[in-house]
Design an enzyme around this catalytic site. Structure first.
Site, mmCIF file in Angstrom:
data_model
loop_
_atom_site.group_PDB
_atom_site.id
_atom_site.type_symbol
_atom_site.label_atom_id
_atom_site.label_comp_id
_atom_site.label_asym_id
_atom_site.label_seq_id
_atom_site.Cartn_x
_atom_site.Cartn_y
_atom_site.Cartn_z
ATOM 1 N N PHE A 161 31.158 45.710 -56.062
ATOM 2 C CA PHE A 161 31.965 44.719 -56.755
ATOM 3 C C PHE A 161 33.406 44.813 -56.241
ATOM 4 O O PHE A 161 33.996 45.890 -56.225
ATOM 5 C CB PHE A 161 31.982 44.961 -58.270
ATOM 6 C CG PHE A 161 30.698 44.629 -58.983
ATOM 7 C CD1 PHE A 161 29.572 44.183 -58.299
ATOM 8 C CD2 PHE A 161 30.609 44.781 -60.363
ATOM 9 C CE1 PHE A 161 28.393 43.883 -58.961
ATOM 10 C CE2 PHE A 161 29.440 44.475 -61.039
ATOM 11 C CZ PHE A 161 28.331 44.034 -60.343
ATOM 12 N N GLU A 162 33.959 43.682 -55.837
ATOM 13 C CA GLU A 162 35.385 43.566 -55.486
ATOM 14 C C GLU A 162 36.043 42.794 -56.623
ATOM 15 O O GLU A 162 35.779 41.603 -56.807
ATOM 16 C CB GLU A 162 35.559 42.844 -54.159
ATOM 17 C CG GLU A 162 34.995 43.578 -52.952
ATOM 18 C CD GLU A 162 36.003 44.537 -52.331
ATOM 19 O OE1 GLU A 162 37.158 44.548 -52.810
ATOM 20 O OE2 GLU A 162 35.641 45.242 -51.380
ATOM 21 N N ILE A 163 36.928 43.454 -57.381
ATOM 22 C CA ILE A 163 37.325 42.891 -58.667
ATOM 23 C C ILE A 163 38.698 42.216 -58.669
ATOM 24 O O ILE A 163 39.054 41.576 -59.653
ATOM 25 C CB ILE A 163 37.283 43.973 -59.761
ATOM 26 C CG1 ILE A 163 38.311 45.075 -59.486
ATOM 27 C CG2 ILE A 163 35.878 44.554 -59.883
ATOM 28 C CD1 ILE A 163 38.446 46.076 -60.621
ATOM 29 N N ALA A 211 34.614 39.472 -55.107
ATOM 30 C CA ALA A 211 33.294 39.324 -54.489
ATOM 31 C C ALA A 211 32.274 40.180 -55.213
ATOM 32 O O ALA A 211 32.609 41.201 -55.844
ATOM 33 C CB ALA A 211 33.345 39.716 -53.014
#
Length: 426
Positions: A299-301, A230
């Protein structure tokens, strides 16, 4: 042969069970994925490599260790500053970026991205399709402050076997310890996951990060996490995004990153509206509302939605070499794109008079390298205050001039000498 007393044996078994729990008994559960030690650094070895990079590249990197303590609990955070050109090229202003990795202990992959990104910035590693000349062309006008591992104490607990631990060393979620909407609990509140602490900024780690953000005044903030894929913008504590031009610019930047580096699969929008729950007291909401960072992101990586909720190593981190390298390479490329295109998006906002002029002045090397004083730091603070005073005096001067002209002209001739108020800027 005499019988063996049962009660002492039960006490001994209970003690051993407690000891195993404290030292990470879940690491011996065969159903759980262990940390792939051949892929992931320990927290100590990762920070050792970071410091070695700084030592090898003093022309580009500097490092400092910030420390705070509270009631016997202490935290240290290593902050690395990238500043390859002390003087901006072509008269451009420095574009300031603040990145934080490893805020939650169990999210090992985030700190690995930070280490790889630093090695790319120094030129020790390369990115396919990104030549050194192209890289330097936009990096020369950037100052990047990077926190490779915000939650060192929590990370130590994970490495000891508490694979699902996200909190710091005394059980507080660092991403619930900030002041914006602090302490509010939703119906599904889980103290293990979301303990906000005894008050805003009760934790030494959060105190360090607050001081860092206020002294550096970044144009862009990115808090890097894992658990899903996300790209979030404010807000986390409510299901809305900010109003106005800057909100559209933030979304446009994230949609570009989503297209090029998520294949349009990442969630894009507010954290509170996209993730499925509201989060109160987060760092990104504080950066946007209090520090006034023009562009603040989370940031969700990475995330493995098929993994068991108890299998946290696998849920939050890639566990095979191919996935590990793919995630790191992809997100390093995403950050390089952010560094390259971010100034253009912010220049649109600047030209539209979105940001205060003080945020766009170039800052001196002592502040950039962390050698400045407290607060907003050295010359930046003095220059900011001076600019604010000049603007105030200018407005007062213009207002008083208009009033004097009006009074003077009205006495001589209302019909011949009345000034046009709309033509005089206030």
């Amino acid at each position: 042969m005499g019988s063996i007393p049962l009660l002492p044996i039960l006490y001994l078994l209970a003690f051993l069970r407690l000891l195993c729990f404290v030292n990470g008994a879940n690491s011996s559960d065969p159903s759980l994925t262990p940390i792939p030690r051949h892929l992931y650094h320990s927290c100590d070895s990762l920070l050792k490599e970071v410091k070695a990079l700084v030592h090898r590249h003093p022309e580009k990197l500097t490092a400092e260790t910030l420390r705070e303590d509270d009631k016997g609990y202490a935290a240290e955070i290593v902050v690395v500053t990238y500043n390859s050109a002390k003087i901006p090229k072509n008269g451009n202003l420095k574009f300031r970026v603040l990145l934080s990795f490893g805020q939650h202990g169990r999210e090992l992959i985030t700190s690995e991205v930070s280490l790889r990104l630093l090695s790319i910035l120094t030129g020790e590693r390369t990115m396919p399709g990104v030549g050194l000349n192209l890289l330097n062309s936009f990096l020369d006008n950037l100052v990047i402050k990077m926190v490779p591992m915000e939650n060192w104490n929590g990370r130590k607990l994970v490495e000891a076997g508490e694979f699902c631990e996200r909190r710091n060393g005394r059980g507080v979620d660092l991403n619930r310890n900030w002041s914006v909407d602090w302490g509010k609990k939703e119906k599904d509140y889980d103290p293990y996951e979301e303990n906000p602490g005894t008050g805003p900024f009760s934790e030494p780690e959060t105190q360090i990060m607050r001081k860092l953000s206020q002294s550096f005044e970044p144009h862009v903030w990115v808090n890097v996490h894992s658990g899903m894929e996300a790209l979030f913008m404010p807000y986390d504590h409510k299901n809305v995004t900010p109003d106005g031009l800057i909100s559209h610019l933030m979304r446009s930047l994230l949609e570009d990153l989503n297209h090029h580096h998520c294949q349009d699969k990442c969630l894009v929008g507010s954290g509170g509206g996209s993730v499925g729950y509201l989060a109160h007291g987060t760092s990104t909401d504080y950066m946007h509302d209090i520090v006034k960072v023009p562009m603040a992101f989370t940031f969700e990586i990475y995330g493995d939605s098929a993994a068991s909720s108890k299998d946290c190593v696998k849920m939050f981190n890639p566990v095979d070499e191919a996935s590990f390298n793919k995630v790191i390479g992809n997100w390093c490329a995403a950050f390089l794109m952010l560094f390259q295109t971010g100034p253009g998006w912010l220049d649109i906002a600047r030209q539209a008079n979105f940001t205060d002029l003080g945020k766009w002045v170039s800052i001196d090397a002592s502040v950039v390298d962390g050698r400045g004083g407290s607060g907003r730091g050295g010359k930046l603070e003095g220059l900011d205050l001076g600019m604010q005073e000049l603007r105030t005096y200018f407005r007062l001067f213009m207002l008083s001039s208009v009033l004097i002209m009006f009074m003077f002209c009205s006495r001589i001739s209302k019909s011949k000498c009345r000034p046009s108020m709309s033509s005089i800027p206030l």
